[in-house]
Design a protein around this motif. Structure first.
Motif, PDB file in Angstrom:
ATOM      1  N   LEU A 124       0.862  -1.182   0.000  1.00 24.94           N
ATOM      2  CA  LEU A 124       0.000   0.000   0.000  1.00 24.94           C
ATOM      3  C   LEU A 124       0.895   1.227   0.000  1.00 24.94           C
ATOM      4  N   LEU A 125       0.697   2.118  -0.990  1.00 27.40           N
ATOM      5  CA  LEU A 125       1.615   3.222  -1.239  1.00 27.40           C
ATOM      6  C   LEU A 125       0.994   4.559  -0.869  1.00 27.40           C
ATOM      7  N   ASN A 126       1.859   5.570  -0.643  1.00 28.79           N
ATOM      8  CA  ASN A 126       1.383   6.930  -0.398  1.00 28.79           C
ATOM      9  C   ASN A 126       1.346   7.712  -1.707  1.00 28.79           C
ATOM     10  N   LEU A 127       1.123   9.015  -1.628  1.00 29.92           N
ATOM     11  CA  LEU A 127       0.976   9.826  -2.834  1.00 29.92           C
ATOM     12  C   LEU A 127       2.284   9.985  -3.604  1.00 29.92           C
ATOM     13  N   ASP A 128       3.396   9.617  -2.996  1.00 30.17           N
ATOM     14  CA  ASP A 128       4.693   9.616  -3.687  1.00 30.17           C
ATOM     15  C   ASP A 128       5.053   8.216  -4.174  1.00 30.17           C
ATOM     16  N   ASN A 129       4.087   7.306  -4.115  1.00 25.35           N
ATOM     17  CA  ASN A 129       4.293   5.899  -4.480  1.00 25.35           C
ATOM     18  C   ASN A 129       5.391   5.234  -3.653  1.00 25.35           C
ATOM     19  N   GLN A 130       5.504   5.681  -2.411  1.00 23.90           N
ATOM     20  CA  GLN A 130       6.417   5.056  -1.453  1.00 23.90           C
ATOM     21  C   GLN A 130       5.618   4.150  -0.524  1.00 23.90           C
ATOM     22  N   ALA A 149       2.079   4.255  15.785  1.00 29.10           N
ATOM     23  CA  ALA A 149       0.904   4.116  16.650  1.00 29.10           C
ATOM     24  C   ALA A 149       0.136   5.429  16.673  1.00 29.10           C
ATOM     25  N   GLY A 150      -1.185   5.343  16.526  1.00 35.64           N
ATOM     26  CA  GLY A 150      -2.026   6.536  16.532  1.00 35.64           C
ATOM     27  C   GLY A 150      -2.166   7.200  15.173  1.00 35.64           C
ATOM     28  N   GLU A 151      -1.452   6.691  14.170  1.00 36.94           N
ATOM     29  CA  GLU A 151      -1.552   7.245  12.812  1.00 36.94           C
ATOM     30  C   GLU A 151      -2.376   6.312  11.927  1.00 36.94           C
ATOM     31  N   ILE A 152      -2.888   6.881  10.848  1.00 34.81           N
ATOM     32  CA  ILE A 152      -3.705   6.094   9.912  1.00 34.81           C
ATOM     33  C   ILE A 152      -3.471   6.605   8.499  1.00 34.81           C
ATOM     34  N   ALA A 153      -3.524   5.706   7.543  1.00 38.19           N
ATOM     35  CA  ALA A 153      -3.460   6.060   6.128  1.00 38.19           C
ATOM     36  C   ALA A 153      -4.844   5.832   5.523  1.00 38.19           C
ATOM     37  N   VAL A 154      -5.395   6.864   4.891  1.00 37.02           N
ATOM     38  CA  VAL A 154      -6.780   6.864   4.406  1.00 37.02           C
ATOM     39  C   VAL A 154      -6.791   6.739   2.879  1.00 37.02           C
ATOM     40  N   PRO A 155      -7.685   5.953   2.293  1.00 36.93           N
ATOM     41  CA  PRO A 155      -7.773   5.832   0.829  1.00 36.93           C
ATOM     42  C   PRO A 155      -7.996   7.187   0.147  1.00 36.93           C
ATOM     43  N   ILE A 156      -7.435   7.332  -1.038  1.00 33.66           N
ATOM     44  CA  ILE A 156      -7.562   8.565  -1.822  1.00 33.66           C
ATOM     45  C   ILE A 156      -9.031   8.908  -2.067  1.00 33.66           C
ATOM     46  N   ALA A 181      -1.857  10.324   8.447  1.00 33.19           N
ATOM     47  CA  ALA A 181      -0.434  10.530   8.130  1.00 33.19           C
ATOM     48  C   ALA A 181      -0.155  10.358   6.648  1.00 33.19           C
ATOM     49  N   HIS A 182      -0.998   9.591   5.950  1.00 33.11           N
ATOM     50  CA  HIS A 182      -0.797   9.339   4.520  1.00 33.11           C
ATOM     51  C   HIS A 182      -2.156   9.131   3.853  1.00 33.11           C
ATOM     52  N   PHE A 183      -2.143   9.219   2.532  1.00 36.12           N
ATOM     53  CA  PHE A 183      -3.296   8.805   1.729  1.00 36.12           C
ATOM     54  C   PHE A 183      -2.860   7.623   0.875  1.00 36.12           C
ATOM     55  N   VAL A 184      -3.739   6.634   0.763  1.00 42.69           N
ATOM     56  CA  VAL A 184      -3.363   5.316   0.240  1.00 42.69           C
ATOM     57  C   VAL A 184      -3.672   5.177  -1.247  1.00 42.69           C
ATOM     58  N   ARG A 185      -2.641   4.718  -1.984  1.00 42.44           N
ATOM     59  CA  ARG A 185      -2.865   4.180  -3.328  1.00 42.44           C
ATOM     60  C   ARG A 185      -2.878   2.669  -3.184  1.00 42.44           C
ATOM     61  N   ASP A 186      -4.006   2.095  -3.526  1.00 44.11           N
ATOM     62  CA  ASP A 186      -4.233   0.666  -3.307  1.00 44.11           C
ATOM     63  C   ASP A 186      -4.489   0.012  -4.656  1.00 44.11           C
ATOM     64  N   VAL A 187      -3.564  -0.788  -5.136  1.00 47.12           N
ATOM     65  CA  VAL A 187      -3.680  -1.353  -6.478  1.00 47.12           C
ATOM     66  C   VAL A 187      -4.920  -2.223  -6.621  1.00 47.12           C
TER      67      VAL A 187
END
Length: 779
Positions: free
Chosen positions: A124-130, A136-143, A171-177
């Protein structure tokens, strides 16, 4: 010298040269934009698949998991290069509150799952494809949710159920293939391992994703058959690599195809525009051409002079279109960049748009050469003697001025001239047909996607409310309680319980394959069938369009299902369209095995006057965690992104269509006025006013435009319908019926086009009306 020729011609014919320049520029702009969009889509998608290490085969499974069975299958299957089992914690949207507004996802149609980052693939990647790593306490949310709720990094996400509550920071937004596109009704949030365990201990249910990467992707079908023939877990849909690519490319791919269609039509009109322009220019230069021929200038040299001029214009306008496309490219590729990421730079990515522009330039030069053959027909003596082209007229001898009864003189003369020169006006008619086609087809497609009836292409009947129960340990009991409550609810008009189970079907190659079959009464909320009808007894089965194609079955054919451990021959009663579950479903009236049930569904209508939203809230509270969906909301949430982009393309197409009508009308009138100079002078000497002459031209153009509108509407309903069906076939709906808004398609848009033609005709004919009568007669 060539620049001087172009400069002098521009000073003499500023409007016509500018019109041609703009038109070629627009053609190059759209062609470059469309080709760039396709290259960006292809490059970005391939990059995302590579960066995320996309799985080749994924089997979703709800319920207990026998890990020993999975391990044994992996060890015995030589095609498997890597395997992982992903735990996804499904949490009802009513417990999830996104952003500062704190609004819950209670009415969301999405199935929300919480996962941890995968260890080896399906990353699962962020907006920089990393690769995303959350503390703990952070979450990555789908675009998807970032777009829907305008979320930002640092915004809160709260999970609450009863006395349990936990807040995360985005903390991030998710790119989910797997689940990127809005048309996929499942989304994955990424949390830390400790947070995942805490959530799992308080709410939600675990669903498993059995993911595989193969040693040879070309043997994906062989692996799929082997999996389906085994005793591996399979209580859920199976998806593969090709479907990931299709779903991720679908939204922007459709838009790109629509733009290419508009570009193709624009290229066609560009050729006609070029023909009008060059003929009009040669008509004006008729005497000069005669002089050049008379003094001995070779015909090839005269062609070179004209060709040089249009070569410079075509080169400058093509370059201008290309550079403008670079400036506006973000409008076309913004959604691609957001969901798939920026494609890595490659020579092909930049070369293809250049080649597309070169194609436009080459077409301009090619057709210039073809049109310049007309120079051979010009006689030096005739050109010097008359100074203008004598157009052959034929027909309309039966229209006599003295026999008219109810028609005004100007209207009659305009009609008579149109009938006498009908071949001259044919090309203009063709242009108007294309203009109407360019405008109406995208409008009708947009109206179709926004129509409540579009739900028919999801493989379900149209109802007010749809209630989904995913498989779990007590789902069958909850389903029975739900149907009993609905049956006793006096506010329910009608309802239909449906159960989807997995059966084995014997494929054409003799291999048993999985087939998801929905059982129930399909007469309550009937589907629209491409052919045949709903299954009428337990020996009949209806197939989705894609399944029918893959199994090579048509209505009346038979296939073999494994029902209750015994082979059962089923007759195909009908074929329907379905864009859900990969477009591969079936419907029958078969007894279900609780052990093979995938999900339960109840479709229902409320009585008139009963609030749909209130009834949804009532059942959501009473039968939690059932998924309660208003089907119209489902369409807006899953196709909203496609609709937004199509609106942009529709506005662009309407602007192009109207611009084309203005340009071609003005060019055509420029050509006709050059030809008709002597005739207009004679008419003026006979007492006709400038207004009379303009009215005659207006009658001709309005008659042609009305005819073009009628043929354009007809083409939109036939050829346009076929093109939309071709687009829909990629999704499993090859017979999408365009929904037409009569007020827009048959009244408003034609009225706008007629107004444009009227204004253009009056303005374009004004310039010739002020010229000297004596000068025209003497000339």
């Amino acid at each position: 010298m060539l620049l001087q020729i172009v400069k002098r011609d521009f000073q003499r014919n500023k409007i016509i040269t500018l019109v041609l320049f703009v038109f070629i520029l627009l053609s190059a702009l759209l062609m470059a934009a469309a080709s760039h969009m396709i290259m960006e889509l292809s490059g970005s998608l391939n990059h995302l698949l590579a960066q995320s290490k996309a799985p080749h085969y994924v089997q979703m499974h709800a319920g207990p998991l026998d890990r020993d069975t999975v391990q044994r299958f992996v060890s015995e299957q030589p095609l498997i290069a890597d395997q992982q089992t992903v735990e996804m914690l499904g949490i009802d949207g009513s417990h999830i509150f996104l952003g500062p507004s704190g609004q819950s996802e209670e009415n969301s149609v999405m199935d929300i799952g919480f996962v941890r980052q995968n260890p080896s693939f399906d990353l699962l990647l962020n907006l920089d494809n990393q690769v995303i790593q959350v503390a703990a306490g952070e979450i990555a949310v789908p675009i998807y949710y970032m777009q829907q709720h305008n979320l930002k990094i640092g915004d809160p996400v709260r999970i609450a159920s009863g006395t349990f509550e936990q807040e995360f920071t985005i903390a991030h937004f998710v790119r989910d293939v797997q689940m990127n596109p809005s048309i996929v009704s499942s989304k994955r949030f990424v949390v830390n391992d400790a947070d995942f365990r805490r959530l799992q201990g308080n709410l939600g249910e675990i669903e498993y994703l059995l993911e595989f990467q193969l040693t040879d992707l070309s043997k994906l079908s062989e692996f799929s058959n082997a999996y389906q023939a085994s005793d591996m877990p399979n209580k859920g849909p199976a998806i593969d690599y090709s479907l990931f690519k299709t779903l991720n490319a679908l939204t922007d791919g459709i838009i790109a195809i629509v733009i290419i269609l508009v570009s193709f039509l624009l290229m066609l009109i560009a050729v006609l525009c070029l023909r009008f322009t060059m003929i009009a220019t040669m008509e004006e230069d008729y005497r000069e051409i005669g002089v050049m021929k008379a003094i001995g200038i070779p015909q090839q040299e005269i062609k070179r002079i004209y060709l040089a001029k249009y070569t410079v214009i075509a080169a400058l306008s093509s370059l201008g279109g290309y550079f403008i496309s670079l400036a506006v490219m973000r409008l076309f590729t913004a959604n691609i960049s957001l969901y798939l990421g920026a494609a890595p730079n490659s020579w092909l990515k930049h070369t293809v748009p250049v080649l597309a522009v070169c194609l436009i330039f080459g077409m301009v030069i090619l057709f210039c050469r073809m049109i310049l053959r007309r120079l051979s027909r010009i006689s030096a003596v005739e050109a010097l003697r008359s100074g203008t082209v004598h157009e052959k007229r034929s027909g309309a001898r039966w229209l006599k001025l003295d026999k008219r009864k109810y028609m005004k003189v100007n209207t009659f003369l305009g009609l008579k001239d149109l009938m006498a020169r009908i071949s001259t006006f044919t090309l203009l008619l063709f242009v108007y047909v294309i203009c109407v086609f360019i405008i109406i087809v995208p409008v009708n497609l947009l109206n179709t996607l926004q129509s409540p009836g579009f739900v028919a292409y999801m493989g379900v009947g149209q109802s007010d409310i749809r209630i989904d129960l995913q498989q779990s340990k007590d789902t069958e009991q909850r389903f029975e309680r739900l149907t009993a409550a609905i049956d006793n609810d006096p506010e329910i008009k009608r309802y239909s319980p449906l159960i989807t189970s997995r059966f084995k079907v014997l494929g054409g190659d003799g291999v048993w394959e999985n087939l998801n079959v929905e059982s129930g009464d399909f007469s309550i909320f009937p589907l629209s069938y491409i052919s045949g009808a709903a299954p009428g007894n337990n020996n009949e089965l209806a197939l989705s369009d894609l399944n029918a194609s893959e199994l090579d079955k048509k209505v009346g054919d038979t296939l073999v299902l494994l029902v209750g451990g015994a082979e059962k021959e089923m007759k195909v009663s009908g074929i329907y369209q379905d864009i859900t579950n990969g477009g591969r479903t079936a419907k029958a009236q078969l007894p279900h095995d609780p052990n093979s049930v995938l999900w339960y569904v109840v479709a229902l209508d409320v009585l008139p006057g009963v609030s749909v939203q209130a009834k949804m809230d009532q059942y959501a509270e009473a039968f939690y965690p059932a998924k309660i969906t208003h089907l119209q909301s489902y369409l807006s949430q899953t196709l909203g992104n496609t609709i937004s982009q199509l609106k942009l393309v529709t506005l662009l197409a309407a602007g192009i269509g109207l611009s084309i009508s203005i340009l071609i009308t003005s060019l055509f009138l420029k050509m006709q006025l050059a030809k008709d100079s002597p005739q207009m002078a004679i008419m003026r000497s006979l007492g006709f006013t400038r207004q009379d002459i303009r009215m005659q031209y207006l009658v001709r153009l309005l008659l042609i435009s009305v005819t073009g509108i009628l043929f354009g509407i007809l083409a939109s309903g036939t050829i346009g319908q076929s093109l939309v069906g071709l687009l829909g076939s990629f999704m499993g709906a090859s017979r999408i019926q365009l929904v037409v808004n009569p007020a827009a398609a048959y009244l408003l848009l034609p009225a706008v086009l007629l107004l444009v033609v009227t204004v253009t005709t009056l303005v374009s004919s004004r310039s010739r009306g002020t010229s000297s009568i004596t000068k025209q007669i003497v000339a």
